[in-house]
Design a protein around this motif. Structure first.
Motif, PDB file in Angstrom:
ATOM      1  N   SER A 127     -10.242  -4.178  -3.649  1.00  0.00           N
ATOM      2  CA  SER A 127     -10.922  -4.841  -2.539  1.00  0.00           C
ATOM      3  C   SER A 127     -12.153  -5.583  -3.066  1.00  0.00           C
ATOM      4  O   SER A 127     -12.924  -5.048  -3.845  1.00  0.00           O
ATOM      5  N   GLN A 155       0.658   0.050   9.542  1.00  0.00           N
ATOM      6  CA  GLN A 155      -0.787   0.194   9.715  1.00  0.00           C
ATOM      7  C   GLN A 155      -1.549  -0.784   8.816  1.00  0.00           C
ATOM      8  O   GLN A 155      -2.651  -1.224   9.149  1.00  0.00           O
ATOM      9  N   LEU A 156      -0.961  -1.153   7.675  1.00  0.00           N
ATOM     10  CA  LEU A 156      -1.573  -2.118   6.759  1.00  0.00           C
ATOM     11  C   LEU A 156      -1.426  -3.556   7.249  1.00  0.00           C
ATOM     12  O   LEU A 156      -1.956  -4.483   6.642  1.00  0.00           O
ATOM     13  N   GLU A 185      -6.858  -3.633   2.770  1.00  0.00           N
ATOM     14  CA  GLU A 185      -5.447  -3.630   3.176  1.00  0.00           C
ATOM     15  C   GLU A 185      -4.604  -4.519   2.265  1.00  0.00           C
ATOM     16  O   GLU A 185      -3.506  -4.143   1.840  1.00  0.00           O
ATOM     17  N   GLN A 186      -5.117  -5.708   1.948  1.00  0.00           N
ATOM     18  CA  GLN A 186      -4.383  -6.622   1.066  1.00  0.00           C
ATOM     19  C   GLN A 186      -4.221  -6.011  -0.331  1.00  0.00           C
ATOM     20  O   GLN A 186      -3.144  -6.084  -0.924  1.00  0.00           O
ATOM     21  N   ARG A 188      -4.173  -2.892  -1.135  1.00  0.00           N
ATOM     22  CA  ARG A 188      -3.211  -1.776  -1.048  1.00  0.00           C
ATOM     23  C   ARG A 188      -1.777  -2.297  -1.004  1.00  0.00           C
ATOM     24  O   ARG A 188      -0.894  -1.755  -1.675  1.00  0.00           O
TER      25      ARG A 188
END
Length: 237
Positions: A127, A155-156, A185-186, A188
């Motif tokens: 991140s 959820q992502l 999120e990206q 992950r």
């Protein structure tokens, strides 16, 4: 009823003394290296990964690395001509800013540069890193994931669902565009899909020769001073 160990009181004066002793020990060890090795190099690290730095240390057991505690190392070298430990070391201190380390070695400048010029390894972006390329996921089944992971993928932000027990991407999905600052999120999602975008690499910034006392700038500029400069970093020897 016995006293809980959690209730044990710690003297702040003792912890302060211990911290001071630790810094003094680092200064002594650092200066000992100045006296022992032929060359001192300051290097910067892009996309720092502890496991990668550990690999370098293993390959360079004949040398000595310090990473972190820039202010303490700067004190060991000296901040100016009047308090420098040896001639021109105050010039080295100016490069102890940000994510940098110090290498003490008897290897030549050419040997050091050749090694680090070739030591570049890819890893997963985190991140805050910049996306290095556009990444798009195609519509269709994602058979590499067990059905239990479908809620996590959704959820992502991925448009997924279970179809006959198989995790499926319902439509094409743009994960990121080149130059985007990656969100957690990206980052992950990229890791889950095995996309590596972060390049771990080391750049030699300057060197100092203990035999001649000569300082040489090699690459990059001096980083600006930061108030929180690595006081919260751990010294890595």
């Amino acid at each position: 009823m016995p006293k809980s160990k959690r209730d044990k009181k710690i003297s702040l004066t003792k912890t302060a003394k211990k911290g001071l002793q630790s810094k003094q020990k680092l200064i002594e060890e650092f200066r000992k290296c100045v006296d022992t090795y032929r060359h001192l190099f300051v290097f910067s690290v892009a996309n720092m990964r502890n496991n990668k730095l550990k690999d370098i240390r293993t390959a360079w057991k004949h040398s000595r690395f310090f990473f972190g505690k820039n202010k303490v190392m700067g004190i060991a070298l000296g901040k100016g001509e009047t308090d420098e430990y040896k001639d021109n070391l105050h010039k080295v201190s100016k490069y102890l800013r940000g994510e940098v380390g110090v290498l003490f070695t008897n290897k030549t400048k050419d040997e050091v540069q050749e090694y680090f010029d070739h030591f570049k390894e890819m890893d997963y972006a985190r991140s805050g890193n910049l996306a290095q390329m556009d990444t798009t996921l195609d519509e269709g089944p994602l058979e590499q994931f067990p059905h239990s992971m479908e809620p996590q993928l959704r959820q992502l932000g991925l448009p997924t669902a279970l179809k006959k027990g198989v995790v499926t991407l319902l439509k094409e999905h743009d994960v990121c565009k080149e130059g985007d600052v990656l969100t957690p999120e990206q980052a992950r999602i990229l890791k889950l899909f095995g996309v590596e975008m972060a390049e771990f690499k080391v750049q030699i910034k300057c060197m100092w020769n203990s035999e001649t006392g000569e300082f040489e700038k090699i690459a990059g500029e001096v980083e600006p001073m930061q108030d929180d400069d690595e006081d919260d970093k751990e010294d890595a020897e």
